[in-house]
Design an enzyme around this catalytic site. Structure first.
Site: not given
Ligand code: GLA
Length: 684
Positions: A115, A307, A153-154, A358
């Site tokens: 990703r 998260e 995302n991040e 996870h």
């Molecule tokens: C981050 C990402 C998620 C996932 C988690 C795993 O929070 O945004 O998509 O990969 O880490 O801990």
């Protein structure tokens, strides 16, 4: 847009998870929703990694499944934080538009199959990201399930390719105006680096030897701005279709890839991802500091823990699960520090893919599991804590942090790689945490007048305007404590000439001529007999008193007899300088002296028991035990425990991973904590 408009009506904390229904057959979805309801989940983030499902080929849309799950969630009373899926483009994008893929500093392409394989400056990527955002926002802009929007995302990608180089040049032209100014700012007279045309300028790609620190710093700023513009691109599209609901993106706390003091103000609510490391007892300290940063990023407003993990993650080298009870305590620590919502990654554990090991709310073993039960129990606690929603965490201590300075401080070829900004941040923070004193992590350019004490643990890069503001703050009666290697460089990472710290000398009353990384630890003797004997492990500075008084001097090593810690009355305030990496006990004595001198009193002036965290939020005092051993603690007064509804205190026994959230009466609050009185900071 202010947060929380529609959230406030909810009158409870948000509680939820990332939900990736596309990984499961549709028959599972109703079971998922039933389990969400059972656990008290009221918010799920949907669609973060759904681009290939939504647009299986360029321009061909497949929204049926998302229509169905949003309707089901809505019918089930679960609100949706709908994400733009732009963090993971489908393979067709990279295949058809190779320029959308990032390149590292060695010129190697980072391919699809994972990703984040996008180049923030790629026009092909931006076009495609805008198109999927447009399609999503048009279709769901007024869908009743959608409560909030989540961009990407991040955000944190970086690329060194040619298209990025082109964009970097444009950014540099705006920043520096002319080549002459760029050459001056970057100090290109050194090593014959002078640029004679814009086309010659590159991102800091792999070079034979040490690179130019000013170029590296500008590239980090540029990359951060590119990520910000990607956020804005998507946010603005969403806004056109849904002007009402909050838009945000999930940050990563002290993440080095983007300046969150620029990004956070563009979000309607600060949302952060934080993963405690159950194998590291110190991890909760960084967690608390990170939560205090989240408030600083949002000007004190409540924020969302968007998260976190219910138990183990899978991306550390050795992934220890959370101890029974730790799931709730970790979450309550975030609530105590201003979070109005707790969410997990993710709802149902993936059976396939990179994150199959996870943890999740519903493990592969199903709902008859410790982790699911603990999540549901947390849901119950959060419902009991509904009254704290929207309240603030008054803090009279500020810790200054600046991404620019962090970037500049940790460039290679510096006096010692052992001096690290985050280590210094934590060293100065720890004593405050152990005494239950609230802190907000703020930018040096923010209004400091509302704080009684300002700490700058390691502000290597200091702009003239910020140095002036700090001087004014101290002169006007503030207490200012600066840590080692502060005020060394200007905004182009150019070192100030003259004795250091050039711009703070007047205020600190001390100046230095040499940084002295130590070959072996040196002893530090305090003038006050009550103070502990100290040690500097690896860092010292050759200082001279220019009006300040030495509170401690080195008593061995290359600087024996010279000041290590100084104090200087300045105007109606005062300033301290710590020119060494002092051990924990010594630094704690220094910080707590400054706390006392600033007129801040703590209910827990004798220190908290090990593993116990104490935070005032609104009219409540959160007392949390992060360890597996029962702890006794004395609260300032008895009160009602919001978690149980029972009267408790003032003497409390905190069970292993136990928590009490005491409602204190106004007089108990005011008597016990000057911090509460001093703060002028209100939540709007
Ligand atoms: C981050 C990402 C998620 C996932 C988690 C795993 O929070 O945004 O998509 O990969 O880490 O801990």
């Amino acid at each position: 847009m202010t947060f929380p408009p529609n959230f406030a009506e909810q009158g409870s904390l948000f509680f939820g998870a990332d939900y990736n229904p596309e990984q499961w057959p549709e028959e599972v979805w109703p079971q998922d929703i039933a389990l969400m309801q059972d656990a008290g989940i009221n918010l799920v983030t949907v669609g973060v990694f759904s681009w290939a499902q939504l647009e299986p080929e360029e321009g061909r849309w497949n929204f049926g499944w998302l229509d169905r799950i949003l309707d089901l969630l809505h019918d089930g009373g679960i609100r949706v934080d709908l994400a733009t899926p732009t963090a993971s483009p489908p393979p067709w994008l990279g295949h058809r538009y190779p320029g959308s893929l990032p390149q590292d500093a060695d010129g190697r392409t980072l391919w699809y199959g994972s990703r984040n394989q996008f180049n923030p400056s790629s026009s092909a990527y931006r076009r495609a990201a805008a198109s999927v955002t447009e399609a999503l926002a048009r279709r769901y802009g007024s869908h009743p399930a959608v409560a909030m929007w989540h961009v990407g995302n991040e955000l944190g990608q970086v690329s060194f390719d040619d298209e990025t180089a082109h964009a970097f040049r444009g950014w540099l032209q705006k920043r520096h105006g002319s080549l002459e100014e760029l050459n001056a700012a970057w100090g290109t007279a050194f090593w014959s680096q002078r640029y004679s045309s814009w086309e010659e300028i590159l991102p800091p790609r792999r070079a034979p030897y040490i690179g130019n620190p000013a170029q590296a710093l500008d590239f980090k700023r540029f990359t951060s701005d590119e990520l910000l513009s990607l956020y804005r691109l998507q946010r603005d599209i969403i806004r056109r279709h849904d002007p009402e609901k909050p838009v945000t993106t999930n940050l990563m706390g002290f993440f080095p890839g983007a300046d969150y003091f620029s990004l956070a103000p563009e979000t309607d609510v600060v949302a952060n991802d934080w993963y405690t490391d159950p194998a590291d007892p110190g991890s909760r300290e960084l967690g608390a500091l990170t939560h205090d940063l989240c408030r600083g990023l949002g000007s004190g407003r409540p924020w969302l823990l968007l998260e976190s993990a219910t138990s183990a993650v899978n991306w550390r080298s050795h992934n220890v699960p959370k101890a029974p009870g730790a799931l709730r305590i970790d979450a309550l620590s975030a609530v105590a520090r201003g979070a109005d919502g707790i969410c997990f990654f993710q709802f149902r554990q993936s059976a396939a893919g990179a994150e199959r090991f996870h943890s999740a709310v519903v493990p592969l073993a199903g709902a008859d599991t410790r982790v699911y039960r603990e999540t549901a129990a947390l849901g119950k606690s959060l419902r009991a804590l509904a009254p704290v929603t929207g309240t603030g965490v008054p803090a009279s201590v500020a810790i200054l942090f600046d991404w620019d300075s962090w970037w500049a401080a940790e460039e290679s070829a510096r006096p010692s790689e052992r001096l690290r900004v985050m280590d210094q941040m934590l060293s100065f923070y720890r004593p405050l945490l152990r005494h239950g004193i609230a802190v907000e992590v703020v930018h040096p350019g923010s209004d400091l007048s509302r704080f009684a004490l300002v700490l700058a643990p390691n502000l290597f890069l200091l702009r003239a305007a910020h140095a002036e503001a700090l001087e004014e703050y101290a002169a006007a009666g503030g207490a200012f404590l600066a840590g080692p290697f502060t005020g060394v460089a200007d905004e182009n990472a150019r070192l100030a000439t003259g004795r250091f710290p050039a711009l703070l000398r007047r205020c600190l009353g001390v100046s230095g001529e040499e940084w002295v990384p130590l070959a072996k630890p040196a002893a530090v003797a305090f003038a006050s007999p009550a103070a502990p004997a100290g040690t500097a492990y690896f860092w010292a500075e050759d200082l001279r008193l220019d009006g300040a008084r030495a509170l401690a001097c080195f008593s061995s090593g290359p600087l024996a007899g010279k000041p290590a810690l100084t104090h200087h009355p300045y105007g109606s305030g005062q300033a301290w300088y710590v020119g060494a990496d002092l051990d924990d006990a010594a630094l704690s004595a220094v910080v707590m002296d400054a706390v006392a001198a600033a007129g801040i009193t703590s209910v827990f002036s004798g220190g908290l028991p090990d593993d116990v965290e104490a935070v005032h939020r609104g009219q409540w005092l959160f007392l949390l035990n992060h360890g597996g051993v029962r702890r006794s603690v004395r609260a300032p007064a008895a009160g009602t425990d919001l978690l149980t509804g029972h009267r408790a205190g003032p003497d409390l026994e905190l069970e292993p991973y136990g928590a009490v959230v005491l409602e204190l009466s106004g007089s108990a609050r005011n008597n016990v904590n000057d911090e509460t009185i001093r703060t002028t900071h209100e939540i709007h």
